[in-house]
Enzyme design. Structure first.
Site, PDB file in Angstrom:
ATOM      1  CD  GLU A 192      -2.744  -1.232   2.497  1.00  0.00           C
ATOM      2  OE1 GLU A 192      -3.938  -1.327   2.209  1.00  0.00           O
ATOM      3  OE2 GLU A 192      -2.342  -1.071   3.660  1.00  0.00           O
ATOM      4  CB  CYS A 246      -8.912   1.846   7.391  1.00  0.00           C
ATOM      5  SG  CYS A 246      -8.362   1.310   5.759  1.00  0.00           S
TER       6      CYS A 246
END
Ligand code: ZN
Length: 654
Positions: free
Chosen positions: A312, A416
Site C-alpha cells: 500500500e 479503515c
C-alpha cells in the site's frame, strides 16, 4: 437517522473542531473551528447530509454485524474470547464515534446521539484498570505490546483519543474523553526513555497526543508524541528497520516519502503538529521536504497518494500508474490533514491548493453520492473486464473491489476508509477559514456563514454564498465587523488565471497562486465578489510520468473529470482522444447523480483497434472521426453500473 432535511446545519456546540490551534505557540494561520461555521446549502451541505443521514447509520450496522462492537462487549467480561476480524478493528469504531460527534455538533439527531452514547458505554466498559484498551489483546489473542510493528495497539488508542476529544468538543461530554485521557496517561506511563521505547508500526498516536495537549493544556502529551517520533530509524532499529513503516532513518533525515502511504502521511502530519507545539523547526523543515517529494513527484492529479498495491505504498518518483493506482481513500484523507497542518504552520497557498484538489477528487471519490458505499483504492482508469493478474499485491479489501470490476462496496474486511472519509466530511467546514492577527483567511469556498472573534473588541461575520465548484462566483457579504482595520484574505487558486475580485463593485487586482489581501475597516453590508474561471483546462503530466505521455486530463475549477463507458455505449474508451482546441459545453444536469456539471464535446475517435497487430509499422491514423464525449466529475464515477472509466485521454494533433 431522524435528522430533519429541511432545517439548516446550525452549530449547536461552538467549539467543535478536529484541529484546535487557538493556543498553539508556533502557528501562522489558526484554523477556524467547524463549530463556528454554518453550512446551509450547496455542494458540501449535500455531502454532509448524505453522511449524517445515511452513511453513519449504515456504518454502525456494519460495525455490529461484523463483530466490531461485540469485541468490546466481550472484552468487558475480562474473559478470553474469540476475536472477530482484523486486530485493528477497534479503530473503525473510534473513527465512527469521531465522525458521529462532528455530525451531532452540526445537527441534532436524537437517534444518532443515543447510538453514540451506547457505543461510548461499550468502549468504556472494555477499558482495563490501568487505562489500557485493545480488544484484540483483551481477547487473549496476544500479549500487550508483543508486536508493535504489526499489532496497532497505539494506533488504535490514538483513534480512541481523537474520538474522545471530538466527543468532548462536539457534545460537551466528559464520558469518552475520560476514557481517552486514561488511555493516554497509561501510554505516557508505559513508554519513555526509561521504559518501553518502541514507536507504533502505524503512526497515528502522535497526532492524537498532540491534540490532547491542545485540549488539556498539558505539554506532557506533545512531548510523548515527540518521543515517539524520535524512536523511528534508531540504530539498532526498534521495529523492523524497514522503509515500509518509515523505520529506516530518523524522521529528520527522511527526505523522500516511501513505504505505506497512510502511515507515511500520518507521520509527516504529526511532524508538523509536534513542530507547532514545541517550536521544533527541524521537524517542520523535514516535513516540508517530504511534502515536496510527494506533491512534486508522487501525487496523482486527483491528490490521490500511493502508487503501489504492494505494501500500500508510494512508488518511485513519477511512478503513477492509472489502472493500477492504489490511491487509498485513507491516504487522501491523510493528505488533507497534512496539508491543513502545513497551511496552518506556514500560511503557504500551495497547501490550500493541494488540500482543495484532494478534497474534491482523491478523497471525495472514496464515498458514493448517497453516502453509503465506498472505494478503498481509487484508480484513474478502469477496463471493462478486469485483466488476469491485475490483483498482484492487493489485500483482501482491494481484491473485493477489483474482482467486482471496481463496484463501490458498502463495507470492507479492512474498513479503515469508510469512517475516515466520514470524519473528514462531517468536519469539512473546519478547512474553510483561518485567522491570524487582525487577519481573516478564506481558504476554501463553501456556502456558509461564519462568525470569528478577531479581537477583544469584536467579531467579524461573513455570509458566503456560492454554487462552487459548479459555478465560479463566490459572493461574500460582511454582515458585522469591529470598528478597526482587518485584513481579509481570499485564496486565488493557482489554476485561476483571469480570476476577478470586486469589493462593492470596484475591481481589486489578484494573482493566481496567492492570497488576495484587502485591509480596511469593514462596514456591515460590504460585498465582495470573487469570480473564478470555470473554463475546461487540458492538464498534462510531467513527461516522466510514463503512462500519461501524450495524454491530458480534463479539469474544470478544482474538479478532475473522467469518461465512463455508461455515457459512451459500444465505444472503447481508449479510442477516444481529444484535440487541444476542443470547445466544451458545461451543463448542470440536475437529474444526473444527484445533480452535477457534465462536460460535452466532440472528441476524436481514433483508429479502431480491431485488426491491429501487436506490433505493426506505424502509419498516419486514417480512420479518425468525430465522437461525442461526455465527462463527469471523477468523484462521481461508479455511482451507476461500474464499467470502464478513464481520466487521462490521448491528446490528438489535428
Ligand atoms: Zn483506508
Amino acid at each position: 437517522m431522524t435528522a430533519d432535511a429541511r432545517s439548516p446545519l446550525s452549530p449547536t456546540v461552538r467549539t467543535s473542531s478536529s484541529l484546535d490551534l487557538s493556543a498553539t505557540p508556533r502557528v501562522t494561520v489558526r484554523p477556524v473551528p467547524h463549530g463556528l461555521v454554518t453550512i446551509n446549502a450547496g455542494f458540501w451541505s449535500n455531502r454532509f447530509r448524505a453522511v449524517a443521514q445515511h452513511g453513519l447509520s449504515t456504518q454502525l450496522t456494519h460495525c455490529q454485524s461484523t463483530g466490531r462492537l461485540e469485541n468490546f462487549s466481550r472484552s468487558a467480561t475480562g474473559q478470553p474470547f474469540e476475536f472477530e476480524g482484523y486486530r485493528f478493528n477497534d479503530s473503525d469504531v473510534y473513527k465512527w464515534l469521531e465522525a458521529a460527534s462532528y455530525a451531532l455538533a452540526q445537527h441534532a439527531d436524537d437517534a444518532l446521539e443515543q447510538a453514540v452514547n451506547a457505543v461510548v458505554e461499550l468502549v468504556a466498559a472494555a477499558q482495563q484498570a490501568d487505562g489500557y484498551l485493545n480488544t484484540y489483546v483483551s481477547s487473549g489473542s496476544t500479549e500487550r505490546y508483543a508486536n508493535l510493528t504489526d499489532d496497532h495497539e497505539l494506533y488504535c488508542m490514538g483513534h480512541l483519543i481523537q474520538a474522545g476529544i471530538a466527543h468532548r468538543r462536539s457534545l460537551g461530554s466528559e464520558r469518552l474523553f475520560n476514557v481517552a485521557l486514561r488511555a493516554a496517561n497509561h501510554i505516557c506511563a508505559e513508554f519513555g526513555p526509561h521504559d518501553r521505547t518502541e514507536p507504533d508500526g502505524h503512526p497515528e498516536i502522535e497526532l492524537a497526543l498532540v491534540e490532547l495537549t491542545r485540549e488539556t493544556g498539558d505539554q506532557r502529551y506533545a512531548e510523548q508524541a515527540l518521543f515517539f517520533l524520535d524512536q523511528r530509524g534508531t540504530t539498532p532499529p526498534q521495529l523492523s528497520g524497514e522503509s515500509v513503516i518509515q523505520d529506516h532513518a530518523p524522521v529528520r533525515s527522511q527526505h523522500e516519502v516511501v513505504g505505506h502511504a497512510v502511515r507515511q502521511v500520518y507521520l509527516a502530519a504529526a511532524m508538523v503538529d509536534v513542530a507547532m507545539e514545541t517550536d521544533d523547526t527541524s521537524l517542520l523543515a523535514a516535513s516540508a521536504k517530504l511534502w515536496e517529494s510527494t506533491y512534486e513527484r508522487k501525487a496523482y492529479v486527483t491528490g490521490g497518494l500511493g502508487a503501489r498495491y504492494q505494501g500500500e505504498s508510494f512508488g518511485a518518483d513519477f511512478e503513477l500508474p492509472n489502472t493500477r493506482a492504489y490511491a487509498e481513500t485513507c491516504a487522501a484523507v491523510a493528505g488533507v490533514m497534512w496539508n491543513a497542518r502545513l497551511l496552518a504552520a506556514t500560511g503557504k497557498v500551495r497547501h490550500a491548493d493541494w488540500l482543495e484538489r484532494t478534497l474534491y477528487n482523491g478523497a471525495l471519490v472514496g464515498i458514493s453520492i448517497d453516502g453509503t458505499k465506498y472505494f478503498y483504492s481509487n484508480p484513474l482508469g478502469v477496463d471493462s473486464t478486469p485483466q488476469p493478474g491485475d490483483d498482484r499485491g492487493a489485500n483482501s479489501s482491494v481484491l473485493q473491489q477489483t474482482q467486482t470490476g471496481h463496484a463501490r462496496q458498502s463495507w470492507y474486511p479492512c474498513a479503515c476508509c469508510p469512517p475516515n472519509i466520514a470524519r473528514l466530511i462531517t468536519s469539512i467546514a473546519g478547512y474553510a477559514y483561518g485567522q491570524s492577527d487582525n487577519t481573516v483567511w478564506i481558504h476554501q469556498y463553501l456556502a456558509s456563514q461564519v462568525t470569528m472573534p478577531v479581537s477583544e473588541s469584536g467579531a467579524i461575520t461573513l455570509d458566503v454564498q456560492t454554487r462552487y465548484p459548479w459555478d465560479g462566483t463566490v459572493d461574500v457579504v460582511v454582515t458585522s465587523a469591529p470598528s478597526h482595520e482587518i485584513e481579509l484574505r481570499l485564496r486565488i487558486p493557482e489554476w485561476a488565471c483571469n480570476a476577478r475580485l470586486h469589493v462593492n463593485d470596484k475591481p481589486v487586482s489578484v494573482t493566481p497562486g496567492s492570497y488576495a489581501g484587502i485591509r480596511r475597516t469593514w462596514n456591515p453590508g460590504t460585498r465582495l465578489q470573487l469570480t473564478l474561471p470555470m473554463n475546461v483546462r487540458l492538464v498534462e503530466a510531467h513527461p516522466r510520468v510514463q503512462e500519461n505521455r501524450g495524454r491530458v486530463a480534463l479539469v474544470r475549477g478544482p474538479l478532475v473529470f473522467c469518461l465512463e463507458s455508461e455515457d459512451h455505449p459500444n465505444i472503447d474508451l481508449d479510442a477516444i482522444g481529444i484535440a487541444s482546441n476542443t470547445s466544451f459545453a458545461s451543463t448542470f444536469d440536475e437529474d444526473l447523480l444527484g445533480g452535477l456539471i457534465k462536460l460535452e464535446a466532440t472528441g476524436v475517435l481514433l483508429a479502431p483497434k480491431t485488426n491491429h497487430a501487436l506490433y505493426q509499422t506505424a502509419s498516419p491514423q486514417s480512420h479518425r472521426g468525430p465522437v461525442r464525449l461526455t465527462a463527469i466529475p471523477y468523484f462521481a464515477w461508479a455511482n451507476r453500473t461500474p464499467r470502464a472509466m478513464r481520466v487521462w485521454l490521448p491528446l490528438v494533433t489535428q
